[in-house]
Design a protein around this motif. Structure first.
Motif, mmCIF file in Angstrom:
data_model
loop_
_atom_site.group_PDB
_atom_site.id
_atom_site.type_symbol
_atom_site.label_atom_id
_atom_site.label_comp_id
_atom_site.label_asym_id
_atom_site.label_seq_id
_atom_site.Cartn_x
_atom_site.Cartn_y
_atom_site.Cartn_z
ATOM 1 N N THR A 66 -49.357 -97.183 8.416
ATOM 2 C CA THR A 66 -48.263 -96.293 8.811
ATOM 3 C C THR A 66 -48.552 -94.835 8.499
ATOM 4 O O THR A 66 -47.941 -93.938 9.082
ATOM 5 N N ASN A 67 -49.479 -94.576 7.582
ATOM 6 C CA ASN A 67 -49.773 -93.203 7.163
ATOM 7 C C ASN A 67 -50.997 -92.610 7.855
ATOM 8 O O ASN A 67 -51.337 -91.460 7.601
ATOM 9 N N ILE A 68 -51.665 -93.379 8.700
ATOM 10 C CA ILE A 68 -52.865 -92.893 9.374
ATOM 11 C C ILE A 68 -52.611 -92.791 10.872
ATOM 12 O O ILE A 68 -52.296 -93.785 11.533
ATOM 13 N N THR A 69 -52.725 -91.589 11.404
ATOM 14 C CA THR A 69 -52.685 -91.369 12.845
ATOM 15 C C THR A 69 -54.111 -91.073 13.293
ATOM 16 O O THR A 69 -54.708 -90.073 12.879
ATOM 17 N N CYS A 70 -54.669 -91.945 14.118
ATOM 18 C CA CYS A 70 -56.052 -91.803 14.570
ATOM 19 C C CYS A 70 -56.058 -91.614 16.085
ATOM 20 O O CYS A 70 -55.554 -92.466 16.834
ATOM 21 N N LEU A 71 -56.619 -90.497 16.536
ATOM 22 C CA LEU A 71 -56.679 -90.152 17.953
ATOM 23 C C LEU A 71 -58.140 -90.071 18.371
ATOM 24 O O LEU A 71 -58.886 -89.211 17.879
ATOM 25 N N LEU A 72 -58.552 -90.953 19.283
ATOM 26 C CA LEU A 72 -59.945 -91.024 19.716
ATOM 27 C C LEU A 72 -60.048 -90.854 21.224
ATOM 28 O O LEU A 72 -59.200 -91.353 21.975
ATOM 29 N N SER A 73 -61.102 -90.162 21.671
ATOM 30 C CA SER A 73 -61.346 -90.085 23.111
ATOM 31 C C SER A 73 -61.801 -91.446 23.617
ATOM 32 O O SER A 73 -62.397 -92.240 22.883
ATOM 33 N N GLN A 74 -61.501 -91.731 24.874
ATOM 34 C CA GLN A 74 -61.804 -93.041 25.440
ATOM 35 C C GLN A 74 -62.929 -92.988 26.456
ATOM 36 O O GLN A 74 -63.933 -93.661 26.337
#
Length: 326
Positions: free
Chosen positions: A46-54
């Protein structure tokens, strides 16, 4: 909802761009950071927001707006806590790996996948740091940005419309900032063997916090980590590539011991006893060069290898392996 007993993190890794050349190690850097945060530092999902390119086809994610959405979430969470001191917990991490540039005013700027010659989707990193510092939502702010900082003549000066009044606790907020290069320079990716392509500064950060920058008590401080990252990047890339690191000294984490595998490779005709000295405690060991190539597990640090002819070779054991030819 955040679990405020633990740190919070925003981790972004971008390899694929609409028009920029692709990178090869940025998403892997981000995933390695998430792994360390979750499995070593105990951050809940809940405390980790991970944004990765696809990929390079629409919708070209992540987008810069998602950073503002994340900051909006922090604002809402903090407002729900009332007048608590440091309402969102002990620490926040903002980590970016991808393309970047150095804007004249905003300085280090992160480039997102939708960017093209006619549309720039970017986030200035320094204002994010300042926003988190002034808000005093967290006791500590850690910024890791492994991106180039060269000047792109046609790149825009990014805007920043978020405003935050300085909280009375903001002078107490400790900040650690690590950037992959100084202003006007490039950061680098490198193959660390077996196809392990990583951003050099990101990989040095992870090596440091997992034990290479620890003191004798197993504590990694901001100062020790800064010194280790700088030494590691210079060891790998040379003096012309220096990360920029600005730190308030505080305890970053605890870590176990790690070592370097030292490969000593004498020439075929070289024989006799060489002496290896560890600078930290001046202890020495004798190495029989007549046995050919040998591998030793040695502590992180600086060494001198003296040949039977009295010729000194000075080097640092920093990364997982170090090759010394004599």
């Amino acid at each position: 909802m955040l679990d405020t007993a633990f740190p919070t993190a925003l981790v972004i890794g971008v390899d694929k761009y609409k028009e920029y050349r692709s990178l090869k190690g940025a998403t892997a850097d981000a995933m390695s950071m998430v792994d360390w945060l979750a499995n070593s530092q105990g951050l809940p999902d809940t405390n980790i927001t991970c944004l990765l390119s696809q990929d390079t086809s629409p919708p070209y994610v992540p987008i810069a707006q998602q950073v503002h959405d994340w900051l909006d979430m922090l604002d809402d969470e903090a407002n729900s806590k009332g007048d608590q001191n440091f309402p969102l917990g002990p620490r926040v991490y903002v980590i970016f790996a991808g393309h970047g540039y150095n804007a004249a005013t905003a300085q280090q700027t992160a480039i997102f996948p939708k960017t093209s010659k006619t549309y720039w989707d970017v986030i200035p990193i320094m204002p994010v740091k300042t926003y988190l510092e002034m808000s005093a939502y967290f006791k500590e702010v850690v910024i890791i940005c492994d991106a180039c900082r060269d000047v792109i003549d046609f790149a825009p000066e990014p805007g920043w419309t978020r405003r935050m009044d300085s909280h009375p606790n903001s002078p107490q907020v400790k900040v650690f900032q690590a950037y992959g290069s100084k202003a006007g320079q490039k950061s680098k990716e490198k193959d660390f063997g077996n196809g392990l392509l990583r951003g050099v500064m990101s990989y040095a950060f992870l090596r440091g916090v997992t034990g290479a920058a620890r003191d004798a008590n197993g504590i990694v401080t901001g100062v020790k980590l800064k010194n280790f990252i700088k030494s590691a990047v210079i060891e790998e890339l040379g003096e012309e590539f220096k990360p920029e690191i600005i730190e308030d000294d505080f305890v970053m984490c605890n870590a176990g011991e790690v070592a370097t595998l030292l490969h000593i490779s004498p020439k075929s005709e070289t024989t006799g006893l060489a002496t290896l000295k560890f600078h930290e405690d001046n202890q020495t060991v004798q190495i029989d060069l007549g046995k050919g190539e040998q591998v030793f597990e040695v502590p992180i640090g600086k060494y001198t290898l003296t040949t039977p002819l009295g010729i000194d070779s000075n080097f640092a054991a920093i990364w997982e392996t170090k090759n010394v030819n004599i």
